[in-house]
Write an enzyme that holds these catalytic residues in place. Structure first.
Site, PDB file in Angstrom:
ATOM      1  N   ASP A  29      51.891  45.040  40.461  1.00  0.00           N
ATOM      2  CA  ASP A  29      52.190  43.564  40.309  1.00  0.00           C
ATOM      3  C   ASP A  29      53.320  43.218  41.431  1.00  0.00           C
ATOM      4  O   ASP A  29      54.218  43.831  41.454  1.00  0.00           O
ATOM      5  CB  ASP A  29      52.753  43.174  39.078  1.00  0.00           C
ATOM      6  N   GLU A  88      46.433  34.169  33.024  1.00  0.00           N
ATOM      7  CA  GLU A  88      46.899  33.794  34.495  1.00  0.00           C
ATOM      8  C   GLU A  88      45.881  33.951  35.507  1.00  0.00           C
ATOM      9  O   GLU A  88      45.799  33.251  36.405  1.00  0.00           O
ATOM     10  CB  GLU A  88      48.226  34.444  34.833  1.00  0.00           C
ATOM     11  N   HIS A  93      42.282  42.552  32.578  1.00  0.00           N
ATOM     12  CA  HIS A  93      43.419  43.159  33.062  1.00  0.00           C
ATOM     13  C   HIS A  93      44.437  43.716  31.884  1.00  0.00           C
ATOM     14  O   HIS A  93      44.712  42.850  31.176  1.00  0.00           O
ATOM     15  CB  HIS A  93      43.990  42.641  34.258  1.00  0.00           C
ATOM     16  N   HIS A  95      48.519  45.091  31.644  1.00  0.00           N
ATOM     17  CA  HIS A  95      49.750  45.394  32.264  1.00  0.00           C
ATOM     18  C   HIS A  95      50.462  46.713  31.654  1.00  0.00           C
ATOM     19  O   HIS A  95      50.371  46.802  30.473  1.00  0.00           O
ATOM     20  CB  HIS A  95      50.565  44.125  31.909  1.00  0.00           C
TER      21      HIS A  95
END
Length: 129
Positions: A29, A88, A93, A95
């Site tokens: 990220d 977002e 996805h 994290h």
């Protein structure tokens, strides 16, 4: 229109790639909560995690799990936290965030990190795979 993650997967936008399989892609990220913050995505663009097929969902989680030891070795921490926010970017996805305290997963307090530092961390993680 393709999501930013699809553009990253397709090489249209540069990234610090960690790992890739036929179905999944992992990269750092660029606006991390902590050094080593890794995003793990299916290559198939599906907006909502729970809309993934069972096969893709379990494969995504297994792929994420396979990265954890290398992340923890590259960025010493107590644990690697797992979060799914999904608001977002309209592309499912996960994290993976190295944590030493709960504050390390504060999505409202991102850290600033240089491209050079990201590249160094990515290489350390890849070396551990």
């Amino acid at each position: 229109m393709a999501s930013i993650f699809t553009k990253i997967i397709n090489g249209e936008i540069p990234c610090h790639k960690i790992a890739e399989t036929k179905d999944f892609f992992a990269f750092l990220d660029v606006f991390p909560c902590a050094p080593g913050h890794t995003l793990v995505v299916p290559k198939k663009e599906v907006d909502y995690l729970f809309d993934l097929s069972d096969e893709l969902y379990t494969g995504l989680m297994a792929f994420a799990k396979s990265l954890e030891p290398a992340i923890r070795k590259a960025v010493p921490c107590k644990r690697v936290g797992v979060a799914v926010i999904g608001l977002e970017v309209p592309h499912a996805h996960v994290h993976l965030i190295p944590m030493n305290s709960m504050n390390d997963m504060n999505f409202n307090s991102k850290i600033k990190i240089s491209q050079e530092e990201l590249a160094e961390i990515a290489e350390k993680i890849k070396a551990g795979l």
